[in-house]
Design an enzyme around this catalytic site. Structure first.
Site, mmCIF file in Angstrom:
data_model
loop_
_atom_site.group_PDB
_atom_site.id
_atom_site.type_symbol
_atom_site.label_atom_id
_atom_site.label_comp_id
_atom_site.label_asym_id
_atom_site.label_seq_id
_atom_site.Cartn_x
_atom_site.Cartn_y
_atom_site.Cartn_z
ATOM 1 N N SER A 163 0.596 -0.787 -0.240
ATOM 2 C CA SER A 163 -0.024 -0.098 0.134
ATOM 3 C C SER A 163 1.013 1.037 0.156
ATOM 4 C CB SER A 163 -0.771 0.107 1.289
ATOM 5 O OG SER A 163 -2.300 0.829 1.379
ATOM 6 N N ASP A 261 -9.612 -3.115 -6.582
ATOM 7 C CA ASP A 261 -8.926 -2.094 -5.616
ATOM 8 C C ASP A 261 -9.131 -0.970 -6.183
ATOM 9 O OD1 ASP A 261 -6.463 -0.371 -4.037
ATOM 10 O OD2 ASP A 261 -5.561 -2.342 -3.896
ATOM 11 N N HIS A 291 -9.190 -4.020 -1.510
ATOM 12 C CA HIS A 291 -7.525 -4.062 -0.910
ATOM 13 C C HIS A 291 -7.141 -4.831 0.574
ATOM 14 C CE1 HIS A 291 -3.951 -0.860 -0.207
ATOM 15 N NE2 HIS A 291 -4.352 -0.547 0.899
#
Length: 323
Positions: A163, A261, A291
């Protein structure tokens, strides 16, 4: 958009949506989230890795900045100079500590018999850009300088994260390339946060970004890092790697992202541009995954992600080995 993409979610990931509602990052929720971090860490499963030792170190920070805390994982009994992985944790640039990935980093060190160094970089908004990426660069320089004492092969140093941590890794790859003092052999970008324009000025994806990491949280993370509204015209490539015009001569790259995502299209586009720039690039898009699907570690898609990460890094270390 609420409910629009639920039917596309991998059935094994559906239950987690009731346990982990979308994380709404905002100026109001951030202090509460940070305060709850110790309880969150206490919920982590105990380590099943017995051959890895972790030590906390404080290393020189960027010029004029504080020391940087790192966690150094070494595999017991590893022989000869080992490959190394410089890891950056996720958290939207505003949250998190290296301990969030303790189990994953122990497993990686054990499986690949490598040294893992995880960076406790400064967080926004208290430390906006370039605080975090300069902390990570300081750690990369330190890792090179201390390679002999750490038993590390300086020609096999990879960088990566998840991320925002993967976004920092991509920024670090650009910084290392441009400064030319601390070579990187490989970059591992796991659902990377690369583009401040996503959810701010770009056209929204009709099916991506409904769960876990939303456009609202994304805007807050980027605004915190940049010290102003995301999506403007003057954003450094070292803050938002998607802004880099030249991606040539970057290290071989692995990118993984879920099809649901929010970061899907920026990650695909970054991979496409890397390939056009002649950078060996491996891209995985996992159907039905939002995600951070690895929050459900027993799901097949999470196992596939971990397997793909391990195989890509193993191959990268082998290819970087002296012939």
């Amino acid at each position: 958009m609420h409910g629009l993409s639920r039917h596309l979610v991998d059935p094994e990931l559906l239950a987690a949506l009731d346990t982990f509602p979308s994380l709404v990052f905002s100026a109001q929720t951030l202090p509460l989230m940070r305060a709850s971090l110790p309880q969150f860490l206490a919920m982590a499963p105990p380590s099943d890795v017995t051959d890895v030792t972790m030590v906390e170190r404080y290393i020189p920070g960027p010029p004029g900045a504080p020391e940087v805390r790192v966690l150094v994982y070494t595999c017991d009994g590893a022989e000869g100079p080992s490959p190394a992985y410089l890891h950056m944790h996720g958290g939207g640039y505003v949250f998190g500590v290296p301990e969030l990935n303790d189990l994953g980093n122990r497993r990686l060190a054990s499986d690949l018999r490598c040294v893992v160094v995880s960076v406790d970089y400064r967080l926004a908004p208290e430390a906006p850009f370039p605080g975090a990426v300069e902390d990570c660069y300081a750690a990369l320089v330190w890792l090179h300088a201390q390679a002999a004492s750490l038993g590390v092969d300086p020609g096999r140093i990879a960088i990566g994260g998840e991320s925002a941590g993967a976004g920092l890794a991509a920024s670090l790859g650009l910084l290392a390339r441009d400064r030319g003092k601390a070579p990187v052999a490989f970059q591992m970008l796991i659902y990377p946060m690369l583009d401040d324009r996503t959810g701010a000025t770009s056209e929204p994806h009709p099916y991506a970004g409904e769960f876990i990491w939303t456009a609202e949280s994304n805007r807050f993370g980027w605004a915190s890092l940049l010290g102003g509204a995301p999506g403007g015209g003057d954003v450094s490539r070292y803050a938002a790697p998607a802004r880099a015009k030249n991606l040539a001569e970057l290290p071989p790259t692995f990118i993984a992202v879920g099809a649901l995502d929010l970061l899907l299209e920026e990650d695909i586009d970054f991979a496409r541009r890397l390939i056009r720039a002649g950078v060996p690039t491996e891209l995985h898009v996992y159907p039905g995954a939002y995600h951070a699907p690895d929050m459900t570690p027993e799901a097949r898609v999470a196992k596939a992600l971990r397997r793909d990460v391990l195989e890509a890094m193993r191959r990268a270390f082998e290819e970087a080995s002296p012939r």
